[in-house]
Design a protein around this motif. Structure first.
Motif, PDB file in Angstrom:
ATOM      1  N   PRO A 249       0.728  -0.982   0.030  1.00 16.65           N
ATOM      2  CA  PRO A 249       0.119  -0.166   0.191  1.00 16.65           C
ATOM      3  C   PRO A 249       0.353   1.278  -0.237  1.00 16.65           C
ATOM      4  N   ALA A 250       0.549   1.916  -1.161  1.00 19.15           N
ATOM      5  CA  ALA A 250       1.292   3.233  -1.263  1.00 19.15           C
ATOM      6  C   ALA A 250       1.538   4.163   0.078  1.00 19.15           C
ATOM      7  N   ASP A 251       0.519   4.617   0.713  1.00 21.16           N
ATOM      8  CA  ASP A 251       0.085   5.406   1.744  1.00 21.16           C
ATOM      9  C   ASP A 251       1.324   5.547   2.649  1.00 21.16           C
ATOM     10  N   GLY A 252       0.977   3.700   3.395  1.00 21.68           N
ATOM     11  CA  GLY A 252       1.996   3.546   4.546  1.00 21.68           C
ATOM     12  C   GLY A 252       2.985   2.727   3.887  1.00 21.68           C
ATOM     13  N   TYR A 253       3.722   2.396   3.047  1.00 22.41           N
ATOM     14  CA  TYR A 253       5.203   2.473   2.332  1.00 22.41           C
ATOM     15  C   TYR A 253       5.728   3.791   2.734  1.00 22.41           C
ATOM     16  N   PHE A 254       5.451   4.945   2.194  1.00 19.63           N
ATOM     17  CA  PHE A 254       6.108   5.481   2.227  1.00 19.63           C
ATOM     18  C   PHE A 254       5.803   6.535   3.684  1.00 19.63           C
ATOM     19  N   GLY A 255       5.265   6.039   4.248  1.00 22.12           N
ATOM     20  CA  GLY A 255       5.085   6.717   5.486  1.00 22.12           C
ATOM     21  C   GLY A 255       5.524   6.369   7.008  1.00 22.12           C
ATOM     22  N   THR A 256       6.177   4.736   6.492  1.00 22.63           N
ATOM     23  CA  THR A 256       6.289   4.626   7.636  1.00 22.63           C
ATOM     24  C   THR A 256       8.441   4.348   7.006  1.00 22.63           C
ATOM     25  N   GLN A 257       8.292   5.000   6.101  1.00 19.13           N
ATOM     26  CA  GLN A 257       9.738   4.834   4.937  1.00 19.13           C
ATOM     27  C   GLN A 257      10.429   3.073   5.096  1.00 19.13           C
ATOM     28  N   GLN A 258       8.727   2.533   4.561  1.00 24.24           N
ATOM     29  CA  GLN A 258       9.777   1.070   3.874  1.00 24.24           C
ATOM     30  C   GLN A 258      10.588   0.999   2.965  1.00 24.24           C
ATOM     31  N   PHE A 259      10.441   1.938   2.211  1.00 20.09           N
ATOM     32  CA  PHE A 259      10.769   1.997   0.821  1.00 20.09           C
ATOM     33  C   PHE A 259      12.789   2.305   1.866  1.00 20.09           C
ATOM     34  N   ARG A 260      13.228   2.233   2.557  1.00 22.16           N
ATOM     35  CA  ARG A 260      14.653   2.866   2.744  1.00 22.16           C
ATOM     36  C   ARG A 260      15.323   0.377   2.686  1.00 22.16           C
ATOM     37  N   GLN A 261      14.089   0.311   2.549  1.00 26.24           N
ATOM     38  CA  GLN A 261      14.626  -1.133   3.274  1.00 26.24           C
ATOM     39  C   GLN A 261      15.473  -1.140   1.141  1.00 26.24           C
ATOM     40  N   PHE A 262      14.388  -0.721   0.122  1.00 31.10           N
ATOM     41  CA  PHE A 262      15.000  -1.360  -0.922  1.00 31.10           C
ATOM     42  C   PHE A 262      15.460  -0.360  -1.497  1.00 31.10           C
ATOM     43  N   ASP A 263      16.245  -0.929  -3.333  1.00 33.21           N
ATOM     44  CA  ASP A 263      16.964  -0.106  -3.525  1.00 33.21           C
ATOM     45  C   ASP A 263      16.195   0.645  -4.788  1.00 33.21           C
ATOM     46  N   ALA A 264      15.159   0.339  -4.663  1.00 36.46           N
ATOM     47  CA  ALA A 264      13.973   1.068  -5.995  1.00 36.46           C
ATOM     48  C   ALA A 264      13.007   0.523  -5.877  1.00 36.46           C
ATOM     49  N   THR A 265      11.576   1.580  -6.035  1.00 39.73           N
ATOM     50  CA  THR A 265      10.629   1.120  -5.848  1.00 39.73           C
ATOM     51  C   THR A 265       9.471   1.575  -6.828  1.00 39.73           C
ATOM     52  N   LEU A 266       8.926   0.601  -7.536  1.00 38.63           N
ATOM     53  CA  LEU A 266       8.046   0.557  -8.638  1.00 38.63           C
ATOM     54  C   LEU A 266       6.368   1.344  -8.333  1.00 38.63           C
ATOM     55  N   ALA A 267       6.035   2.239  -8.759  1.00 34.72           N
ATOM     56  CA  ALA A 267       5.323   2.567  -8.965  1.00 34.72           C
ATOM     57  C   ALA A 267       4.474   2.178  -9.830  1.00 34.72           C
ATOM     58  N   LEU A 268       3.108   2.188  -9.366  1.00 37.55           N
ATOM     59  CA  LEU A 268       2.446   1.800 -11.231  1.00 37.55           C
ATOM     60  C   LEU A 268       2.254   2.997 -11.845  1.00 37.55           C
ATOM     61  N   TYR A 269       1.834   4.161 -11.269  1.00 39.18           N
ATOM     62  CA  TYR A 269       1.371   5.937 -11.901  1.00 39.18           C
ATOM     63  C   TYR A 269       1.976   6.877 -11.469  1.00 39.18           C
ATOM     64  N   HIS A 270       2.155   7.295 -12.755  1.00 39.79           N
ATOM     65  CA  HIS A 270       2.539   9.143 -12.167  1.00 39.79           C
ATOM     66  C   HIS A 270       2.897   9.813 -11.149  1.00 39.79           C
ATOM     67  N   ASP A 271       2.124  10.024 -10.471  1.00 34.68           N
ATOM     68  CA  ASP A 271       1.670  10.262  -9.379  1.00 34.68           C
ATOM     69  C   ASP A 271       1.816   9.711  -8.654  1.00 34.68           C
ATOM     70  N   GLN A 272       2.030   8.619  -8.419  1.00 34.06           N
ATOM     71  CA  GLN A 272       1.941   7.723  -6.757  1.00 34.06           C
ATOM     72  C   GLN A 272       3.521   7.458  -6.353  1.00 34.06           C
ATOM     73  N   GLY A 273       3.751   7.734  -7.595  1.00 35.17           N
ATOM     74  CA  GLY A 273       5.976   7.324  -7.153  1.00 35.17           C
ATOM     75  C   GLY A 273       6.666   9.086  -7.078  1.00 35.17           C
ATOM     76  N   LEU A 274       5.713  10.393  -7.724  1.00 39.42           N
ATOM     77  CA  LEU A 274       6.864  11.442  -8.267  1.00 39.42           C
ATOM     78  C   LEU A 274       5.780  12.550  -7.083  1.00 39.42           C
ATOM     79  N   ILE A 275       4.282  12.239  -5.915  1.00 40.53           N
ATOM     80  CA  ILE A 275       4.585  13.274  -5.528  1.00 40.53           C
ATOM     81  C   ILE A 275       5.884  12.948  -3.975  1.00 40.53           C
ATOM     82  N   PRO A 276       5.898  11.624  -3.920  1.00 41.51           N
ATOM     83  CA  PRO A 276       6.957  11.493  -2.441  1.00 41.51           C
ATOM     84  C   PRO A 276       8.193  11.694  -2.264  1.00 41.51           C
ATOM     85  N   PHE A 277       8.462  11.287  -4.401  1.00 38.32           N
ATOM     86  CA  PHE A 277       9.713  11.795  -3.506  1.00 38.32           C
ATOM     87  C   PHE A 277       9.993  13.130  -4.629  1.00 38.32           C
TER      88      PHE A 277
END
Length: 342
Positions: A249-277
């Protein structure tokens, strides 16, 4: 190891925006000439004599060229892309500034394809103002994918501790579900894996894939795409030995900074990835086009017409795009053997 500094072409973008300013501010740092040879596509007069600078701003000297074959290392080079002068008003795009953006991009792309350049850094364009009968692309990514005849490419936003790619790019949100197919998702994951290895030297990349729907579909209650599409593809990659996980789930994934456990994140559409970035890395983030046979980067911001002409724009993202282009080019020069995982 590379025997020369990379020759970086700079397309100027829409001259009514902040492109000339961020290029100018980036080039003020003489240390840049120790890591690359900059080649500006557009007349130096139109770029740096026709927009306001700080009262004590240094006047840069360019070697004006007709052909990029005459690039001089250790100098600021500028390739003439148009002959006629035109009125330039900061913050006021016009057909002339749109045409200049196209001609700069086309000239730099041709020289990159011809081997006269090693990489391309693109200043922001107005997607609307750049359109013409011979240029019908929603953005740089789509144009360069077509021009360099790549089967597919990947919009890849990168920062030191954050990398986010998108499966779909510049398209209406209502069209995203119908464009998400197993083949497309599989292709984008493969492009991301390949780029992390080839361009960033990561031996065994860890990738997280986001869900399309709120709460990643909540087991089908809020949408079926995760169960029908995303999960089966992730399982296929896992069975093949790749470290691909999700859907998250995108909200919890970025909210808890879970992205730091991975080398990259694949968002499924433009704003899903670019807003948090952009929330986390707007001042220094870089847009890198993965999947091309050439290296292309850009700042992660747009033309910012509202800032143009005030000498208030930050060059940090454009400067980071220059550094990233150099680093990716050098990584590719080192060959297919990646360095240790990181």
């Amino acid at each position: 190891m590379p025997q020369h500094l990379p020759r970086l072409g700079f397309s100027v973008g829409d001259l009514a925006g902040i492109g000339p300013e961020v290029i100018y501010k980036t080039l003020l740092d003489e240390r840049l000439l120790k890591i690359c040879t900059p080649v500006i596509y557009g007349t130096a007069t139109a770029l740096f004599d026709d927009f306001p600078t700080a009262p004590d701003a240094e006047h840069l000297t360019f070697r004006q060229l007709r052909d990029a074959a005459d690039i001089a290392p250790g100098r600021l080079n500028a390739v003439t892309c148009w002959e006629e002068d035109f009125a330039l008003a900061p913050g006021q795009p016009s057909p002339a500034t749109g045409q200049a953006a196209r001609e700069s991009l086309l000239a730099a792309s041709r020289d990159l394809k011809a081997g006269k350049l090693d990489a391309l850094v693109t200043a922001p364009i107005s997607k609307d103002n750049t359109q013409a009968d011979d240029f019908r692309y929603p953005g740089h990514t789509e144009f360069l994918t077509s021009f360099f005849e790549a089967p597919e490419s990947l919009m890849f936003l990168v920062d030191e501790g954050l990398r986010i790619a998108t499966v779909t790019g510049h398209m209406p949100l209502k069209d995203v579900p119908s464009r998400l197919t197993p083949d497309l998702l599989r292709t984008k994951i493969n492009l991301l894996l390949a780029s992390l290895k080839k361009d960033f030297g990561i031996l065994k990349p860890r990738i997280a894939v986001l869900g399309l729907n709120p709460h990643a579909g909540e087991n089908g209650l809020l949408g079926s795409e995760e169960n029908d599409l995303v999960n089966p593809i992730i399982q296929q990659f896992a069975q093949d030995g790749h470290l691909v996980f999700g859907p998250f789930p995108a909200d919890g994934y970025f909210g808890t900074q879970q992205f730091r456990q991975f080398d990259a994140t694949l968002a499924l559409y433009h704003d899903q990835g670019l807003i948090p970035f952009k929330l986390m890395a707007f001042e220094r983030g870089v847009n890198f086009t993965a999947g091309l046979p050439v290296v292309r980067t850009s700042p992660d911001h747009g033309t910012a017409y509202g800032l143009a002409g005030q000498y208030k724009a930050s060059e940090a993202s454009f400067r980071a795009a220059v550094y990233t282009a150099c680093e990716v080019w050098r990584e590719r020069q080192r060959g297919a053997e990646p360095r240790s995982a990181r």
